[in-house]
Structures are given as C-alpha cells and as structure tokens.
Design an enzyme around this catalytic site. Structure first.
Site, PDB file in Angstrom:
ATOM      1  N   THR A 116       0.640   4.519  -2.734  1.00 22.57           N
ATOM      2  CA  THR A 116       0.486   5.951  -2.460  1.00 22.57           C
ATOM      3  C   THR A 116       1.614   6.767  -3.081  1.00 22.57           C
ATOM      4  O   THR A 116       1.390   7.890  -3.547  1.00 22.57           O
ATOM      5  CB  THR A 116       0.413   6.229  -0.948  1.00 22.57           C
ATOM      6  OG1 THR A 116       1.640   5.845  -0.310  1.00 22.57           O
ATOM      7  CG2 THR A 116      -0.752   5.489  -0.314  1.00 22.57           C
TER       8      THR A 116
ATOM      9  N   PRO B 261       0.819  -1.217   0.000  1.00 23.92           N
ATOM     10  CA  PRO B 261       0.000   0.000   0.000  1.00 23.92           C
ATOM     11  C   PRO B 261       0.854   1.268   0.000  1.00 23.92           C
ATOM     12  O   PRO B 261       0.489   2.268  -0.623  1.00 23.92           O
ATOM     13  CB  PRO B 261      -0.821  -0.131   1.292  1.00 23.92           C
ATOM     14  CG  PRO B 261      -0.892  -1.599   1.541  1.00 23.92           C
ATOM     15  CD  PRO B 261       0.437  -2.130   1.093  1.00 23.92           C
ATOM     16  N   TYR B 262       1.978   1.247   0.695  1.00 26.19           N
ATOM     17  CA  TYR B 262       2.889   2.397   0.671  1.00 26.19           C
ATOM     18  C   TYR B 262       3.304   2.723  -0.757  1.00 26.19           C
ATOM     19  O   TYR B 262       3.265   3.876  -1.191  1.00 26.19           O
ATOM     20  CB  TYR B 262       4.122   2.088   1.527  1.00 26.19           C
ATOM     21  CG  TYR B 262       5.264   3.063   1.320  1.00 26.19           C
ATOM     22  CD1 TYR B 262       5.240   4.324   1.895  1.00 26.19           C
ATOM     23  CD2 TYR B 262       6.377   2.701   0.557  1.00 26.19           C
ATOM     24  CE1 TYR B 262       6.287   5.215   1.710  1.00 26.19           C
ATOM     25  CE2 TYR B 262       7.427   3.584   0.369  1.00 26.19           C
ATOM     26  CZ  TYR B 262       7.376   4.838   0.945  1.00 26.19           C
ATOM     27  OH  TYR B 262       8.422   5.716   0.747  1.00 26.19           O
ATOM     28  N   GLY B 263       3.704   1.698  -1.514  1.00 27.30           N
ATOM     29  CA  GLY B 263       4.097   1.904  -2.899  1.00 27.30           C
ATOM     30  C   GLY B 263       2.978   2.467  -3.757  1.00 27.30           C
ATOM     31  O   GLY B 263       3.207   3.297  -4.650  1.00 27.30           O
TER      32      GLY B 263
END
Length: 323
Positions: free
Chosen positions: A156, A152-154
């Site tokens: 965003t 999920p970080y990637g």
C-alpha cells in the site's frame, strides 16, 4: 505573513513533531487526524498537548476518505501538504485487515492528491517507507532498485508512491516521496520495538524479540525525519522519491545492549519466532537526499535512544499505562 501547511496524521508520532517544528519556524499549521483505533486515542491526545491552544495551529478531526478536502485546502489557503497519515504496522496488514490499509493508505492518498491538484498546492510531501523494498540482497538500498514489498503494508505504501508520481507526471503536482527507515524517538508508537523494549526494561519485564536479533536496521531519529520534510517543502525537486535514513545500521542485539546501558537495567530477552512480513536487513543510501535536499542525519543512535528513554521514564512516572 506565515505560510499555511496541512499536516495529516498530526496526532501521530511523526506528525506531531513535524507540526511543532513548523510552528517554531513561524508557519501556520492545519492539523488533520481521524484517530484510527490502531492504538489508543489517549496516546494521540497526549501527542497533541503541545499544539492545542497555539494561535497558529488549527486542528481538524476528519477522515481523508470522506472529508471535503478541496474545500479545506482552499478555505485555509494551504500552500503545502505534508502527508503523514497512514494505517501503520507490517504485521497487522495481513488477512481481512488489508481492506483498512487500502482505504487509509491508498484511497486516502489519492483523494488528498486530487484535492491538492485542484487547489493548486505548491508542494506535496508524502511519507513513504523502506518497507517498499522488501527483503533485498543488495545493500545499501537505493531508490533505483526494483521495489519488492514483503508485506501488504509495503504494497500500500508503494501504491501511494506511484500515485504521487502519476499526479506529478500528468498534472505537474510537485510531489516528493520520502522513504523513512525505522523512525524512533520520543512519542514513538506503543507498538514499535524501541518503545516496547524500553517500557519492558523500565518495568522489569522480559523483552519480546522476534528472531535471533541479528537482523539489522537503519535507525532514524525523529528530528532528522522532520528536517527532511521541511527541506523537501522548499527543494527544487518534483516527482522524486528519496531515502531518508539515520546512518545507524546496527543489529537488534546491539540495540538491546545499548538500551541496557542507558536504562541501567538487566536485559531479559523473550525470544519469539520470526514474523510474516519482517525483512532481514535495511540500510539506506541517502546520497540522493543529500544532493537534492542537502540532507544529512545529525543524531547518533545513542543520543536518540537516550532521549527516548528519558521521555518514556517521564511518561511512566506520570502513571500513564501503555497498551
């Protein structure tokens, strides 16, 4: 007269180094940070120690999501933005925490882009990440590859990249997105691998290692990242995305052996399971950055790790306790 630049996330690892470099270059810096609780504020305040009190530095504690950013940019006569602020961490971005990542990485970037557009900013440099590539089979990683974030970080970080390109295409805002590959060096965040490994070695603790250690990374020293940002401020390029790597792609096991040599301590490894969101390999093709920014990494992995070991020795010698 010096130019004025806004550095977001200025109390962080990279942001503090970048602000110091701009001040050494004779520029004026407005530093912004909201001290999110991802790691302790005391660590971030220590990062700011070399900046506070300098006559050409102004610190603003504010949140990109709620602040009047257009007014700030105009009032301070900012000509360029170096957007380093983000909610960091691949492993922490799952579950209900994703809302924090969308707010601090996507919405915050959109608000800053909008303010930069209306304030007539000459250059907007965005700190992206190699995490946007995901677990790709083809190496080295090239900017033309299809992004497939593995966390999920990637997701965003990629969304914010797209926003930068949209503002360039629709409004002519001169954006440059720099995809960082595993940054290390003095002041590295306490949750990051090298920091945890060195701290464990210096305090005679086992080193927590996820997986078998044969995963590889393209490690980039923080001064090379700073140099890429400064070059991006002055490059004749807009709406581009560039890989910024260190040319030091090695296995994690090789790093552990090197750290044992640099610290003079035995390496005791605590093997742990593979983590969700981690990728197997990264390796940057930096030919585009070399062509457009005349960028080339100048620091070897050994020299960079030695500098980080020396820094953390000093920190621990001052009785500062890492979380």
């Amino acid at each position: 007269m010096p130019d004025t630049y806004l550095v977001t996330g200025v109390a962080g690892f990279i942001g503090s180094h970048l602000a110091e470099r701009l001040l050494r270059d004779g520029e004026r810096v407005v530093g912004l940070d909201c001290f999110t609780d991802y790691y302790p504020r005391t660590v971030k305040e220590a990062n700011l120690a070399g900046l506070r009190g300098q006559p050409r530095f102004r610190f603003c504690e504010m949140d990109l999501v709620t602040a009047d950013l257009e007014a700030l940019l105009k009032q301070e006569q900012v000509c360029g933005v170096l957007h380093q602020a983000a909610q960091a961490g691949v492993r922490a971005s799952w579950g209900r925490e994703f809302a924090v990542y969308t707010q601090n990485n996507v919405l915050a970037t959109q608000r800053l882009l909008e303010a930069a557009r209306t304030a007539g900013i000459r250059r907007f440099v965005y700190a992206s990440s190699s995490s946007i590539y995901g677990d790709v089979a083809e190496l080295p990683m090239r900017e033309t590859a299809r992004p497939q974030p593995h966390s999920p970080y990637g997701v965003t970080k990629l969304a914010a990249e797209h926003l930068c390109q949209l503002y360039h295409a629709n409004f002519g805002l001169p954006t440059v997105s720099l995809r960082y590959f595993t940054v290390y060096g003095p002041r590295q965040r306490p949750d990051m691998a090298f920091h945890r490994f060195i701290r464990a070695l210096l305090t005679d603790q086992p080193l927590p290692v996820y997986g078998n250690g044969e995963q590889t990374r393209d490690f980039t020293y923080v001064d090379d990242i700073v140099e890429a940002n400064v070059r991006a401020l002055h490059a004749d390029a807009g709406g581009v995305v560039l890989n910024i790597g260190g040319g030091s792609r090695v296995t994690l096991n090789e790093v552990l052996r090197l750290l044992g040599e640099l610290t003079g301590r035995p390496v005791h490894i605590d093997r742990q399971g593979t983590q969700h969101g981690d990728v197997r390999h990264t390796w940057a093709d930096t030919s585009a950055a070399q062509r457009l920014l005349d960028y080339a990494p100048r620091h070897t992995l050994e020299s960079g790790l030695r500098a980080q070991v020396d820094w953390l020795r000093g920190v621990l010698g001052q009785s500062w306790t890492c979380p």
